[in-house]
Design a protein around this motif. Sequence first.
Motif, PDB file in Angstrom:
ATOM      1  N   UNK A 287       0.412 -14.064  -8.124  1.00  0.00           N
ATOM      2  CA  UNK A 287       1.963 -13.780  -7.276  1.00  0.00           C
ATOM      3  C   UNK A 287       2.137 -12.551  -6.557  1.00  0.00           C
ATOM      4  N   UNK A 288       2.836 -12.745  -5.762  1.00  0.00           N
ATOM      5  CA  UNK A 288       3.003 -11.686  -4.661  1.00  0.00           C
ATOM      6  C   UNK A 288       4.477 -11.167  -4.435  1.00  0.00           C
ATOM      7  N   UNK A 289       4.766  -9.924  -4.261  1.00  0.00           N
ATOM      8  CA  UNK A 289       6.166  -9.383  -3.991  1.00  0.00           C
ATOM      9  C   UNK A 289       6.114  -9.150  -2.323  1.00  0.00           C
ATOM     10  N   UNK A 290       7.047  -9.783  -1.550  1.00  0.00           N
ATOM     11  CA  UNK A 290       6.942  -9.231  -0.178  1.00  0.00           C
ATOM     12  C   UNK A 290       7.615  -8.095   0.077  1.00  0.00           C
ATOM     13  N   UNK A 291       7.140  -7.061   0.655  1.00  0.00           N
ATOM     14  CA  UNK A 291       7.543  -5.656   0.778  1.00  0.00           C
ATOM     15  C   UNK A 291       7.652  -5.393   2.082  1.00  0.00           C
ATOM     16  N   UNK A 292       8.914  -4.432   2.327  1.00  0.00           N
ATOM     17  CA  UNK A 292       9.110  -3.838   3.390  1.00  0.00           C
ATOM     18  C   UNK A 292       8.373  -2.520   3.310  1.00  0.00           C
ATOM     19  N   UNK A 293       7.292  -2.097   3.934  1.00  0.00           N
ATOM     20  CA  UNK A 293       6.476  -0.913   3.805  1.00  0.00           C
ATOM     21  C   UNK A 293       7.189   0.173   4.499  1.00  0.00           C
ATOM     22  N   UNK A 294       7.319   1.520   3.695  1.00  0.00           N
ATOM     23  CA  UNK A 294       7.356   2.578   4.464  1.00  0.00           C
ATOM     24  C   UNK A 294       6.383   3.350   5.101  1.00  0.00           C
ATOM     25  N   UNK A 295       6.071   3.209   6.530  1.00  0.00           N
ATOM     26  CA  UNK A 295       4.794   3.803   6.984  1.00  0.00           C
ATOM     27  C   UNK A 295       5.080   5.304   7.046  1.00  0.00           C
ATOM     28  N   UNK A 296       3.784   5.789   7.082  1.00  0.00           N
ATOM     29  CA  UNK A 296       3.584   7.464   6.919  1.00  0.00           C
ATOM     30  C   UNK A 296       4.468   7.879   8.309  1.00  0.00           C
ATOM     31  N   UNK A 297       4.625   7.135   9.329  1.00  0.00           N
ATOM     32  CA  UNK A 297       5.207   7.281  10.527  1.00  0.00           C
ATOM     33  C   UNK A 297       6.705   8.094  10.283  1.00  0.00           C
ATOM     34  N   UNK A 298       7.260   7.658   9.297  1.00  0.00           N
ATOM     35  CA  UNK A 298       8.836   8.119   9.041  1.00  0.00           C
ATOM     36  C   UNK A 298       8.687   9.660   8.920  1.00  0.00           C
ATOM     37  N   UNK A 299       7.518  10.110   8.401  1.00  0.00           N
ATOM     38  CA  UNK A 299       7.659  11.560   8.416  1.00  0.00           C
ATOM     39  C   UNK A 299       7.357  12.500   9.594  1.00  0.00           C
ATOM     40  N   UNK A 300       7.443  11.716  10.719  1.00  0.00           N
ATOM     41  CA  UNK A 300       7.144  12.364  12.046  1.00  0.00           C
ATOM     42  C   UNK A 300       8.454  12.587  12.645  1.00  0.00           C
ATOM     43  N   UNK A 301       9.633  12.039  12.074  1.00  0.00           N
ATOM     44  CA  UNK A 301      10.962  12.263  12.861  1.00  0.00           C
ATOM     45  C   UNK A 301      11.884  11.843  11.792  1.00  0.00           C
ATOM     46  N   UNK A 302      12.803  12.843  11.428  1.00  0.00           N
ATOM     47  CA  UNK A 302      13.753  12.688  10.219  1.00  0.00           C
ATOM     48  C   UNK A 302      14.694  11.974  10.657  1.00  0.00           C
TER      49      UNK A 302
END
Length: 404
Positions: A287-302
């Motif tokens: 089974x799988x859960x579709x995920x909207x991932x938070x990239x590490x890029x969010x830490x580049x710009x608040x």
Amino acid sequence: MDRRTVLKSTGGIVAASALAGCLGGDDGPEGDMAIWHELGEGELAIFDDMVAEFEDETDHDVAVSEVGDLEDRVETAVAAGEGPEMWSWAHDWVGNHWDRGFLADASEDLTIDLDEVFTDAAVEAVQPPGTDAVVGLPAAGETISLFYNPELIDEPPESLDEMLDIAEEYHNPQQGEYGFSQDVNVYTFSWALQAFGSRIFEVDENGDAHLGVDDDEMHEGMEIARDLYEFMPRDLAYDAQVTPFTEGDVPIHMNGPWAVSDFNDQDADFEVAELPAIEGGEASPYTGIDVWYFSDMINEDEDRKDVTIEFGEYYTTNEEFAQRWADEQFYIPVLQDIDEDGLPDEVAAFQSAFAQGVAMPVDARMNQVWEPLEDAMTAVLTDDGDIAEEFSAAGESIRDSWDE
């Protein structure tokens, strides 16, 4: 494993100029946040409506790009300090991408309580093992279940024996007619491989990995796949297995909700039913859960981080769109407040399969399991290989890769 790419048979490689904009070029990154995806046509229609609604309500500009070979693109971009703030995929990337530093922990930035909003399985799917980190938000559940053609058979088979009888009755390859079809890979045949209690890959409380490839119970599950192969098209490619079903030449087919868009586009006759009962066991698909991932890029710009969090929460908690995913694409809702009585019968079939299934492992070592085991399965089916020998060789290859 390029699972969704294979199963959904989607293409859509974004134009180089648009991709460069998302990566950041002379003019900087596009929009107030950037998203990469590999959604099918029907899925994308729902998603586009939601993005438009979000932009209208917030005045934010969301840069959306359809990207082929998404895993390779993500890994290349984020490793280079570029890429989008968010991407969409099943939860099996969590462990590998967390270990490699591709994902951000947004647990301190969320304004929602995951445990109050989502199902337990969905919450677990977005947290790397052994951590309290939250690396994405869950959108829907998915797994394999049984599709059948109501123009060929009045009712779906209730048992594996009945399914084999139907397959034998309708199998006439000389006329382009087959008794059964499905894609051949570890994920799609997991329902059979794990039917007698063995698990393809497990991690115990000490973090030690166990492979089920040497288990007699898994060999027994592979025998189910071998029995069904007698009634399948000889070409194991996805399209070769799907096309006869959509053209009305196969009574029974195994697939997931990601196939629904294509089936509808081709005006295929189909219904979705529960997995067949198996004497002495139980079908146990991944089974799988579709995920909207938070990239590490969010830490580049608040500022871009704030928009990404706002978008993720808006999208995954929107009951209207969760209902559309269920009504139009048959995905399983993961919001606690969705009324299950208002879901299509097809979703109930997938929910039943999900309930008896096994969550895909998120441990990074699982990445080395897919290909060797699939090669072993193919050797058994197409080259008449011995199950125990082929699976044992796969196990040796997998363990060697862990030691490298």
